[in-house]
Scaffold this active site. Structure first.
Site, PDB file in Angstrom:
ATOM      1  N   ASN A 150     -10.519  30.176 -40.687  1.00 47.73           N
ATOM      2  CA  ASN A 150     -10.322  30.904 -39.426  1.00 47.73           C
ATOM      3  C   ASN A 150      -9.827  29.898 -38.392  1.00 47.73           C
ATOM      4  O   ASN A 150     -10.595  29.088 -37.885  1.00 47.73           O
ATOM      5  CB  ASN A 150     -11.668  31.525 -39.002  1.00 47.73           C
ATOM      6  CG  ASN A 150     -11.610  32.159 -37.624  1.00 47.73           C
ATOM      7  OD1 ASN A 150     -10.527  32.348 -37.060  1.00 47.73           O
ATOM      8  ND2 ASN A 150     -12.776  32.486 -37.065  1.00 47.73           N
ATOM      9  N   LYS A 198      -8.779  30.395 -35.459  1.00 52.35           N
ATOM     10  CA  LYS A 198      -9.064  30.790 -34.067  1.00 52.35           C
ATOM     11  C   LYS A 198      -7.793  30.625 -33.225  1.00 52.35           C
ATOM     12  O   LYS A 198      -6.693  30.832 -33.736  1.00 52.35           O
ATOM     13  CB  LYS A 198     -10.254  29.999 -33.523  1.00 52.35           C
ATOM     14  CG  LYS A 198     -11.467  30.105 -34.467  1.00 52.35           C
ATOM     15  CD  LYS A 198     -12.737  29.624 -33.886  1.00 52.35           C
ATOM     16  CE  LYS A 198     -13.853  29.816 -34.918  1.00 52.35           C
ATOM     17  NZ  LYS A 198     -15.159  29.415 -34.449  1.00 52.35           N
ATOM     18  N   GLY A 227     -19.277  25.899 -34.703  1.00 54.25           N
ATOM     19  CA  GLY A 227     -18.603  24.894 -33.883  1.00 54.25           C
ATOM     20  C   GLY A 227     -19.540  23.869 -33.261  1.00 54.25           C
ATOM     21  O   GLY A 227     -19.147  23.119 -32.371  1.00 54.25           O
ATOM     22  N   SER A 246     -20.067  25.558 -39.202  1.00 56.86           N
ATOM     23  CA  SER A 246     -19.982  24.119 -39.457  1.00 56.86           C
ATOM     24  C   SER A 246     -19.955  23.765 -40.941  1.00 56.86           C
ATOM     25  O   SER A 246     -20.569  22.783 -41.363  1.00 56.86           O
ATOM     26  CB  SER A 246     -21.123  23.379 -38.740  1.00 56.86           C
ATOM     27  OG  SER A 246     -21.023  23.566 -37.339  1.00 56.86           O
TER      28      SER A 246
HETATM   29  P1  PGA Z   1     -16.975  26.499 -37.482  1.00 49.50           P
HETATM   30  O1  PGA Z   1     -16.588  28.044 -37.207  1.00 49.50           O
HETATM   31  O2  PGA Z   1     -16.702  26.230 -38.944  1.00 49.50           O
HETATM   32  O3  PGA Z   1     -16.091  25.717 -36.563  1.00 49.50           O
HETATM   33  O4  PGA Z   1     -18.424  26.347 -37.157  1.00 49.50           O
HETATM   34  C1  PGA Z   1     -16.891  29.061 -38.143  1.00 49.50           C
HETATM   35  C2  PGA Z   1     -16.407  30.400 -37.629  1.00 49.50           C
HETATM   36  O5  PGA Z   1     -16.519  30.669 -36.420  1.00 49.50           O
HETATM   37  O6  PGA Z   1     -15.912  31.230 -38.405  1.00 49.50           O
END
Ligand code: PGA
Length: 260
Positions: free
Chosen positions: A12, A14, A182, A222
């Site tokens: 993802n 984002k 995150g 994460s």
């Molecule tokens: P992250 O995000 O791996 O940066 O923690 C996961 C997500 O929001 O799908």
């Protein structure tokens, strides 16, 4: 024990990477992910809307089409209409998008998406022959108040309302504790397994054993090359929804190749 369900590792992105940067990243991924990896796991990437056409063209332009599935991060639940700024699921299907994330916590928390809207999106995604990745997960306050089970159960039941057992068997759920997104804080593999197991039990209660055995449940929050193998070894974890680490080709390819 080998899992019957083929894992799905999803990146993802984002709101990161314009279409030039997206092309560079997908090119690197297509060199780094091996045929053995593609045989063992399904892979999807979810770039921003403005990158989808570029990425799709690249994936199908090679002599051998690259088996990375195209994904979107979000869509509207109507096919057309006066919805300024929204994107139709019909248009995504036309671009050969295979997976669409529905109800990511950032959509729920930042943009106020409700369970009812998320459910309407899940129906719309399926109506166009795509697979929803329905997200659920609790905040830190909810976890500390022992509300994880109630929150996740409510989100899963509301998100899947009105679907048939066959539809549920083919879709993807993603458990993403909000406090782990995150932040660098991953749920322990036991905690992640605990909630993913609960999600499967909720599916079984509503849709029966076959739907529960078929549905793929990802963990997200994460996920990194260093923790992917341990998470993926859990019996009810069938993949990962990866944010930050999916923006780095080497890291994402290592997560996809977590078995080695
Ligand atoms: P992250 O995000 O791996 O940066 O923690 C996961 C997500 O929001 O799908």
């Amino acid at each position: 024990m080998t899992k019957v369900r083929k894992p799905l590792i999803s990146g993802n992105w984002k709101m990161h990477h314009n279409h030039f940067e997206a092309l560079q990243l997908v090119q690197k991924l297509s060199y780094l992910i091996t045929p053995d990896d593609f045989a063992a796991v399904d892979v999807s990437i979810h770039p921003p809307f403005t990158d989808l056409r570029t990425v799709q063209t690249y994936l199908i332009s090679e002599k051998e089409p690259i088996p990375i599935a195209l994904g979107a991060q979000h869509c509207h639940y109507d096919d057309t209409g006066a919805f300024t700024g929204e994107v139709s699921p019909a248009f995504l299907a036309k671009l050969e998008v295979a997976y669409v994330i529905a109800g990511h916590s950032e959509r729920r928390e930042v943009f106020g998406e409700t369970d009812e809207q998320v459910n309407a999106k899940v129906h719309a995604i399926l109506r166009h022959g795509m697979t929803p990745i329905l997200c659920c997960g609790e905040t830190l306050e909810e976890r500390e108040a022992s509300h994880t089970e109630a929150k996740v159960t409510g989100q899963v039941e509301a998100g899947l309302a009105g679907l048939t057992a066959d539809q549920v068997a083919g879709l993807v759920l993603a458990y993403e504790p909000i406090w782990a997104i995150g932040t660098g804080r991953t749920a322990s593999s036991e905690d992640a397994q605990g909630v993913c197991g609960l999600v499967r039990t909720v599916v079984e209660g509503r849709f029966g054993a076959e739907a529960a055995a078929g549905v793929r449940i990802q963990y997200g929050g994460s996920v990194k090359p260093t923790n992917a193998a341990e998470l993926m070894a859990q019996p009810d974890i069938d993949g990962a929804l990866v944010g930050g680490a999916s923006l780095d080709a080497d890291d994402f390819a290592r997560i996809v190749g977590y078995r080695s």
